[in-house]
Design a protein around this motif. Structure first.
Motif, short mmCIF file in Angstrom:
data_model
loop_
_atom_site.label_atom_id
_atom_site.label_comp_id
_atom_site.label_asym_id
_atom_site.label_seq_id
_atom_site.Cartn_x
_atom_site.Cartn_y
_atom_site.Cartn_z
N ARG A 1 1.41 24.88 2.29
CA ARG A 1 2.17 24.56 3.51
C ARG A 1 3.58 24.17 3.09
NH1 ARG A 1 0.65 21.37 9.09
NH2 ARG A 1 2.75 20.68 9.59
N THR A 2 4.56 24.64 3.87
CA THR A 2 5.96 24.39 3.54
C THR A 2 6.25 22.90 3.43
OG1 THR A 2 6.65 26.42 4.65
CG2 THR A 2 8.34 24.75 4.27
N THR B 1 -3.64 30.24 9.30
CA THR B 1 -4.74 29.43 8.79
C THR B 1 -4.64 28.01 9.36
OG1 THR B 1 -3.57 28.61 6.83
CG2 THR B 1 -4.67 30.74 6.63
N VAL B 2 -5.80 27.32 9.40
CA VAL B 2 -5.83 25.91 9.82
C VAL B 2 -6.65 25.11 8.82
CG1 VAL B 2 -5.53 26.43 12.28
CG2 VAL B 2 -7.85 26.30 11.31
N LEU B 3 -6.30 23.84 8.67
CA LEU B 3 -6.97 22.97 7.70
C LEU B 3 -8.38 22.66 8.16
CD1 LEU B 3 -6.10 21.46 5.06
CD2 LEU B 3 -5.90 19.42 6.50
N THR B 4 -9.32 22.63 7.21
CA THR B 4 -10.70 22.26 7.53
C THR B 4 -10.86 20.73 7.45
OG1 THR B 4 -11.45 22.35 5.24
CG2 THR B 4 -11.47 24.42 6.50
N GLU B 5 -11.97 20.26 7.99
CA GLU B 5 -12.28 18.84 7.91
C GLU B 5 -12.48 18.41 6.46
OE1 GLU B 5 -12.60 15.13 9.31
OE2 GLU B 5 -12.55 16.80 10.74
N ALA B 6 -13.08 19.27 5.65
CA ALA B 6 -13.37 18.93 4.26
C ALA B 6 -12.11 18.78 3.43
CB ALA B 6 -14.27 20.00 3.64
N ALA B 7 -11.01 19.42 3.85
CA ALA B 7 -9.78 19.40 3.06
C ALA B 7 -8.84 18.25 3.40
CB ALA B 7 -9.03 20.72 3.24
N TYR C 1 -2.59 13.48 4.58
CA TYR C 1 -1.25 13.91 5.00
C TYR C 1 -1.34 14.85 6.19
CZ TYR C 1 3.71 15.03 4.10
OH TYR C 1 5.06 15.17 4.19
N TYR C 2 -2.43 15.63 6.27
CA TYR C 2 -2.68 16.53 7.40
C TYR C 2 -4.07 16.24 7.96
CZ TYR C 2 1.11 19.05 5.10
OH TYR C 2 2.30 19.36 4.51
N GLN C 3 -4.28 16.66 9.20
CA GLN C 3 -5.56 16.46 9.86
C GLN C 3 -6.24 17.80 10.11
OE1 GLN C 3 -6.79 13.33 10.26
NE2 GLN C 3 -4.89 12.82 9.16
N MET D 1 -1.67 25.50 8.55
CA MET D 1 -1.20 25.61 7.18
C MET D 1 -0.48 26.95 7.02
SD MET D 1 -2.28 22.68 6.09
CE MET D 1 -2.30 22.65 4.30
N ASP D 2 0.00 27.24 5.83
CA ASP D 2 0.72 28.50 5.63
C ASP D 2 -0.21 29.70 5.83
OD1 ASP D 2 3.11 27.27 5.18
OD2 ASP D 2 3.37 28.02 3.14
#
Length: 483
Positions: A217-218, A325-331, A338-340, A345-346
């Protein structure tokens, strides 16, 4: 004495001939092509703060492979030439500034530099118009290990550059320093090898030679390389750094249009204050077009982002390009909260060659890492060929001054001996002494005027102002970015 004078005159002629031959021997080589490099420039720190501050309430975007690194913007994929100590280099990418609800709409794209010695000029396309943005100085152009580079050149705003800022800055203002590099005569990068047995979709779904492009992600890259984390990232194990995107290689597995499992090689490691994150050997898995990108994180495989994409055949490739793409809960804990979950994401790109001659999409080329000159290395004797090869310096730098010293010394000795001979003949009443020779001695009449030296002209032609850069564009941002 006349014979001695004749011999010295002959030596003078021989010295001149020597210099001519040295000039021919040390003539500069043909122009060398440049490729694969980067240019780092932050424009101006106060301008960046102004754009994102409470007055302009704007934002900054980068594109076409440009990225934010260490508070500056990185442009990539150098092309150009290096000849007679002069570098002319073009770079790719854009940075877009937006603020004041669109009244400030400014795109800086595809910068280029012309540089020689320790000075040069930075050009930038401002909303589509090429503009001489800044005068560069104070950093020496160096060549080491096949890489040409300049580090931290001071940038002074030009009159045309000031117009590009709509008067926000005056000509002569200091901008952020400029650093750039490019590889000399670099060999073409080999294309990613296709699978040993090219896939025939009707027969088998086994594939190889795939690549995966993903920039994480930028804002994450900005955070790592910014003033807070004050860190960096590094790639290894087959991964490549394209500035705004990381490439993982040697992908293999099974693939049809909607169902695929591909394992890749490579590691991207982020380090800095309270940052220690390595993403290793990613895997993409999709069923019915719904997929997940995972990677090894501290010895555990973690699903990082989710996406939806089907692979389509194009130009000898199975390709899914710029997939959101989107962030998963596990990540979420991977990035320290820093992200939810669900945050964008990129985008990612998957490219699988189906034939041996299929070329995967080009990755922004940052070139070799510029080598920093070693401080005060002990000097060792080198012959001329070794010195030219090791340093890249033109032999004229030392040959011509040395030869000129010899030439001028011989000339001075010749003149002194001739004058002395004339004075001796005059003192002894030598009948060969003429009136003209007497005037040339120290007893010349006082009213003999010395020829005046010409005064160089102080008048110079007007500076080339170039085309007026466009004011803030009224067109939509996408059109500006294309420009």
């Amino acid at each position: 004495m006349p014979h001695a004078t004749a011999r010295l005159t002959g030596a003078l002629v021989a010295a001149a001939a020597l210099i001519a031959s040295l000039l021919l021997w040390a003539a500069p080589a043909n122009a060398e092509d440049l490729s694969g490099g980067r240019l780092d420039w932050g424009v101006k720190e106060s301008f960046r703060s102004y754009i994102t501050g409470s007055i302009a309430k704007g934002e900054v975007q980068t594109g076409d492979g440009a990225s934010a690194v260490d508070g500056a913007y990185r442009f990539h994929s150098a092309t150009g030439t290096y000849e007679d100590g002069i570098a002319a280099i073009d770079y790719t990418g854009w940075v877009y500034f937006w603020g004041h609800d669109g009244e400030l709409d400014l795109t800086f794209a595809n910068p280029s530099v012309e540089y020689s010695g320790s000075s040069g000029t930075l050009y930038v396309y401002v909303n589509g118009t090429r503009t001489d943005m800044a005068s560069l100085s104070g950093a020496e152009l160096s060549v080491s290990g096949g890489t040409l580079s300049v580090s931290g050149a001071s940038a002074t705003l030009t009159a045309n550059g000031a117009e590009a800022f709509a008067g926000y800055y005056e000509p002569g203002e200091q901008l952020d320093p400029v650093s750039f590099s490019a590889d000399i005569a670099a060999a073409e990068a080999p294309t990613t090898e296709a699978a040993e047995s090219p896939t025939a979709a009707a027969e088998t779904d086994q594939v190889g030679g795939a690549v995966l492009d993903w920039g994480v992600r930028t804002s994450w890259r900005d955070y790592v390389s910014g003033d807070i984390a004050n860190g960096e990232w590094a790639v290894s194990g087959g991964a490549a750094d394209g500035g705004a995107v990381f490439r993982f290689t040697e992908g293999s597995g099974t693939a049809t249009a909607a169902d695929y499992t591909l394992s890749y090689k490579g590691t991207v490691a982020f380090t800095g204050t309270d940052v220690d994150l390595a993403l290793t050997d990613p895997v993409v898995t999709a069923t019915g077009g719904k997929g997940v990108l995972s990677a090894e994180v501290a010895g555990t495989r973690v699903d990082l982002v989710a996406f939806e994409a089907t692979l389509a055949e194009s130009g000898g490739l199975l390709l899914a390009e710029n997939v959101p793409t989107v962030l998963t809960e596990a990540a979420v804990p991977v990035f320290g909260g820093y992200y939810q979950a669900g945050d964008a994401m990129d985008p990612l790109t998957i490219a699988i060659p189906l034939t041996a001659d299929a070329a995967v999409p080009a990755l922004p080329d940052l070139g070799a890492e510029p080598e920093q000159p070693a401080p005060s290395e002990s000097a060792s004797p080198l012959d001329a060929d070794d010195a030219a090869e090791d340093t890249g310096a033109n032999p004229l730098v030392w040959i011509v001054p040395a030869a000129l010293v010899v030439l001028f010394a011989a000339a001075a000795i010749t003149v002194a001996l001739v004058q002395r001979a004339k004075r001796n003949r005059a003192a002894q009443g030598d009948p060969q002494t003429t009136v003209e020779e007497a005037k040339a001695t120290d007893n010349a009449p006082a009213d003999t005027a010395a020829p005046s030296e010409p005064t160089p002209s102080e008048t110079e032609g007007p500076a080339d102002q170039g085309p007026d850069p466009a004011a803030s564009s009224t067109e939509d941002p996408e059109a500006d970015k294309e420009s």
